[in-house]
Design a protein around this motif. Structure first.
Motif, PDB file in Angstrom:
ATOM      1  N   PHE A  53      45.335  60.630 -93.155  1.00  0.00           N
ATOM      2  CA  PHE A  53      45.655  61.542 -92.505  1.00  0.00           C
ATOM      3  C   PHE A  53      44.819  61.416 -91.509  1.00  0.00           C
ATOM      4  CE2 PHE A  53      44.903  66.147 -91.373  1.00  0.00           C
ATOM      5  CZ  PHE A  53      46.211  66.394 -91.678  1.00  0.00           C
ATOM      6  N   ALA A  54      43.623  60.970 -91.508  1.00  0.00           N
ATOM      7  CA  ALA A  54      42.995  61.608 -90.189  1.00  0.00           C
ATOM      8  C   ALA A  54      43.313  60.185 -88.968  1.00  0.00           C
ATOM      9  CB  ALA A  54      41.123  61.450 -90.622  1.00  0.00           C
ATOM     10  N   ILE A  55      43.707  59.074 -89.486  1.00  0.00           N
ATOM     11  CA  ILE A  55      43.392  58.072 -88.863  1.00  0.00           C
ATOM     12  C   ILE A  55      45.462  58.021 -88.995  1.00  0.00           C
ATOM     13  CG2 ILE A  55      44.209  55.402 -89.187  1.00  0.00           C
ATOM     14  CD1 ILE A  55      41.858  55.144 -90.527  1.00  0.00           C
ATOM     15  N   PHE A  56      46.287  58.473 -89.370  1.00  0.00           N
ATOM     16  CA  PHE A  56      47.398  58.591 -88.740  1.00  0.00           C
ATOM     17  C   PHE A  56      47.812  60.184 -87.562  1.00  0.00           C
ATOM     18  CE2 PHE A  56      48.650  55.895 -92.079  1.00  0.00           C
ATOM     19  CZ  PHE A  56      49.909  55.016 -91.401  1.00  0.00           C
ATOM     20  N   LEU A  57      46.961  61.257 -88.217  1.00  0.00           N
ATOM     21  CA  LEU A  57      46.894  62.623 -86.925  1.00  0.00           C
ATOM     22  C   LEU A  57      46.237  61.269 -85.337  1.00  0.00           C
ATOM     23  CD1 LEU A  57      47.625  65.360 -87.186  1.00  0.00           C
ATOM     24  CD2 LEU A  57      44.699  65.834 -87.841  1.00  0.00           C
ATOM     25  N   GLU A  62      53.225  60.506 -85.055  1.00  0.00           N
ATOM     26  CA  GLU A  62      54.729  60.707 -85.499  1.00  0.00           C
ATOM     27  C   GLU A  62      54.902  60.620 -86.928  1.00  0.00           C
ATOM     28  OE1 GLU A  62      53.469  56.881 -84.192  1.00  0.00           O
ATOM     29  OE2 GLU A  62      53.467  58.581 -82.704  1.00  0.00           O
ATOM     30  N   ASN A  63      55.754  61.162 -87.515  1.00  0.00           N
ATOM     31  CA  ASN A  63      55.701  60.810 -89.092  1.00  0.00           C
ATOM     32  C   ASN A  63      56.529  59.289 -89.237  1.00  0.00           C
ATOM     33  OD1 ASN A  63      56.088  61.637 -91.294  1.00  0.00           O
ATOM     34  ND2 ASN A  63      58.092  62.585 -91.779  1.00  0.00           N
ATOM     35  N   SER A  64      55.542  58.454 -89.345  1.00  0.00           N
ATOM     36  CA  SER A  64      55.459  56.864 -89.311  1.00  0.00           C
ATOM     37  C   SER A  64      56.327  57.067 -91.225  1.00  0.00           C
ATOM     38  CB  SER A  64      54.863  56.342 -89.039  1.00  0.00           C
ATOM     39  OG  SER A  64      53.587  55.936 -89.884  1.00  0.00           O
ATOM     40  N   GLY A 122      38.129  59.150 -91.314  1.00  0.00           N
ATOM     41  CA  GLY A 122      39.174  58.367 -90.647  1.00  0.00           C
ATOM     42  C   GLY A 122      39.272  58.981 -89.393  1.00  0.00           C
ATOM     43  N   LYS A 123      38.616  59.773 -89.274  1.00  0.00           N
ATOM     44  CA  LYS A 123      38.216  60.511 -87.571  1.00  0.00           C
ATOM     45  C   LYS A 123      37.045  59.750 -87.050  1.00  0.00           C
ATOM     46  CE  LYS A 123      39.263  64.936 -87.777  1.00  0.00           C
ATOM     47  NZ  LYS A 123      38.673  66.371 -87.659  1.00  0.00           N
TER      48      LYS A 123
END
Length: 125
Positions: A53-57, A62-64, A122-123
């Motif tokens: 979640f953190a990496i994608f945020l 975008e919703n990949s 993830g951040k």
């Protein structure tokens, strides 16, 4: 849309297979009163969900399809609230009230901690 469904299908299958293998592994190696395999997959899945979640945020807001495959598919297939609930039911039915409360609190606290640590880690990426 169809690609996202396929992503969930593949991720869910991989997560469910890993859950099964974890159960086999834990049952053979860890003779313990608590359902260790369910605890492990829920903890690991919570951590993976948090870090993903953190990496994608940060990197891919975008919703990949990959995000959907990992978070909805893999983590959804890996973790299991229904098994957790059934195991608690069995503990309560058998009069293991203290063990049931301990397992509930242990699972909730550690899985929340895993999501938090995953997001923090993830951040960093």
């Amino acid at each position: 849309m169809i690609f996202n469904v396929f992503a969930v299908f593949v991720g869910g299958g991989l997560g469910a297979a890993l859950r099964y293998l974890t159960s086999v592994f834990c049952t053979r190696l860890i003779p313990f009163a608590l359902p260790v395999s369910t605890f492990c997959v829920n903890f690991i899945g919570s951590f993976i969900l948090g870090i993903t979640f953190a990496i994608f945020l940060q990197k891919f807001p975008e919703n990949s399809s990959l995000k959907i495959a990992v978070i909805v598919g893999f983590c959804g297939g890996l973790t299991t609230f229904s098994t957790f609930s059934f195991e608690l039911f069995e503990m309560l039915k058998n009069g293991n009230y203290i063990l049931a409360v301990f397992y509930s609190l242990l699972s909730i606290v550690f899985c929340l901690l895993a999501v938090f640590l995953g997001i923090k880690l993830g951040k960093c990426f």
